[in-house]
Design a protein around this motif. Structure first.
Motif, PDB file in Angstrom:
ATOM      1  N   GLU A   1     -43.461 -73.918  15.244  1.00 18.09           N
ATOM      2  CA  GLU A   1     -43.809 -75.208  14.668  1.00 18.09           C
ATOM      3  C   GLU A   1     -42.944 -76.234  14.358  1.00 18.09           C
ATOM      4  O   GLU A   1     -43.046 -77.325  14.544  1.00 18.09           O
TER       5      GLU A   1
ATOM      6  N   GLU B   1     -43.907 -65.847  19.445  1.00 15.70           N
ATOM      7  CA  GLU B   1     -43.175 -66.904  18.725  1.00 15.70           C
ATOM      8  C   GLU B   1     -42.360 -67.437  19.923  1.00 15.70           C
ATOM      9  O   GLU B   1     -42.149 -68.595  20.483  1.00 15.70           O
TER      10      GLU B   1
ATOM     11  N   HIS C   1     -41.584 -68.531   6.327  1.00 18.70           N
ATOM     12  CA  HIS C   1     -42.422 -69.463   6.025  1.00 18.70           C
ATOM     13  C   HIS C   1     -42.280 -70.165   4.596  1.00 18.70           C
ATOM     14  O   HIS C   1     -42.973 -71.231   4.326  1.00 18.70           O
ATOM     15  N   HIS C   2     -41.519 -69.532   3.829  1.00 21.60           N
ATOM     16  CA  HIS C   2     -41.389 -69.894   2.469  1.00 21.60           C
ATOM     17  C   HIS C   2     -40.559 -71.085   2.373  1.00 21.60           C
ATOM     18  O   HIS C   2     -40.255 -71.793   1.419  1.00 21.60           O
TER      19      HIS C   2
ATOM     20  N   ARG D   1     -40.994 -73.533   4.931  1.00 22.24           N
ATOM     21  CA  ARG D   1     -41.571 -74.149   5.968  1.00 22.24           C
ATOM     22  C   ARG D   1     -41.525 -75.908   5.860  1.00 22.24           C
ATOM     23  O   ARG D   1     -41.037 -76.465   6.801  1.00 22.24           O
TER      24      ARG D   1
END
Length: 322
Positions: free
Chosen positions: A54, A86, A271-272, A274
């Protein structure tokens, strides 16, 4: 009125200051690096701390929007923090743009159970503690290269030598490049040359090295140098934007790394984190645009290595025991 237009490569404020009688001493040609990248060019670009697909998508989109040429994109959390899917997504996305992808290998001291890194002396630093930590780095290297990654980031001299031997033995692809982390970067010509001989294809040097230090290094080694133009706070937070032309003149061949000061740490990424990872990825590209604009204003934006180039050229190595 004095004409201060740019007619030749110059230093910041040079002509205006000269008109005021405050001109700087002439540059010494002997200070300049005689080296360049194979295939031409004296500098390449790198966007670091791109922690997953991402963030990579943000970097690629923003680099297109701002017309920032990118030779290499690197990640700092480690191969072990990414799934096979990924890694494959990142490999394919960078391959489409002919950009080198560099992933960090394995365990390192800051995340290990040893307490010495947390003492005031910082003990063994980022190095791999014990056989198992070296084995973990090798595991990461094999896995990443099998998935198509062509550049590996290392933070330990023993791991570097081991991966160089693995490359020579065909365990890793012959065109794999090995990059030494800024977290353990050498600070003198002798140690820089040792890293080259251990197998490094590019070597991060701390961003607080003086211009004279870069010239000293270039007198003993032609290995590509990586240097933050703006360093993260945990590496000093130095901003050397106005020195970028001189960093190239003294340090070539050099990767200009577009880091970011005053930003939260994101290693190891999840992702915490992100929102901050995506926002800082975007801003790193913008910092790159600022540096390139500065080079252009100073008439010093020539000699960029061709996009898609990634190999370091012929470097000196220690003999590998048979």
């Amino acid at each position: 009125m004095t004409d201060v237009s740019v007619t030749a490569p110059r230093r910041p404020g040079e002509q205006a200051l000269a008109a005021l009688g405050l001109g700087a001493p002439a540059l010494d040609p002997a200070d300049a690096s005689p080296h360049s990248f194979p295939g031409g060019g004296r500098w390449r670009t790198e966007v670091p701390s791109c922690e997953g697909p991402e963030a990579l998508a943000v970097v690629l989109k923003e680099s297109s929007r701002l017309d920032v040429p990118v030779h290499r994109i690197s990640q700092g959390s480690g191969v072990w923090m990414l799934t096979d899917a990924e890694i494959t997504e990142m490999v394919e996305a960078t391959a489409e743009r002919d950009i080198e992808l560099c992933l960090f290998t394995g365990p390192r001291g800051t995340w290990d159970i040893g307490g010495s890194i947390r003492t005031d002396s910082h003990g063994a630093g980022l190095r791999a503690r014990g056989h198992d930590a070296v084995a973990g780095c090798v595991e990461d290297a094999v896995r990443a290269t099998e998935l198509g990654v062509k550049c590996l980031l290392v933070a330990d001299e023993g791991v570097l030598w081991t991966l160089h031997r693995a490359r020579a033995a065909g365990i890793l692809p012959a065109d794999t490049t090995l990059k030494v982390s800024a977290l353990v970067g050498p600070v003198n010509p002798t140690s820089f040359a040792v890293h080259e001989q251990l197998g490094a294809d590019s070597v991060n040097v701390p961003s607080d090295l003086t211009l004279a230090h870069l010239t000293e290094i270039r007198r003993v080694s032609a290995a590509p140098m990586d240097m933050y133009i703006e360093a993260p706070d945990d590496l000093g937070g130095y901003v050397r934007m106005y020195e970028v032309a001189e960093l190239i003149r003294r340090g070539a061949p050099v990767y200009l790394k577009f880091g970011l000061a005053k930003a939260p740490g994101i290693y190891p990424y999840g992702h915490h984190l992100r929102e901050v990872a995506l926002a800082t990825a975007k801003e790193r590209v913008r910092r790159g645009r600022l540096a390139l604009d500065l080079l252009a204003r100073h008439g010093a934006d020539g000699d960029m290595a061709p996009l898609g180039s990634r190999l370091p050229g012929d470097l000196r190595r220690f003999d590998i025991p048979s």
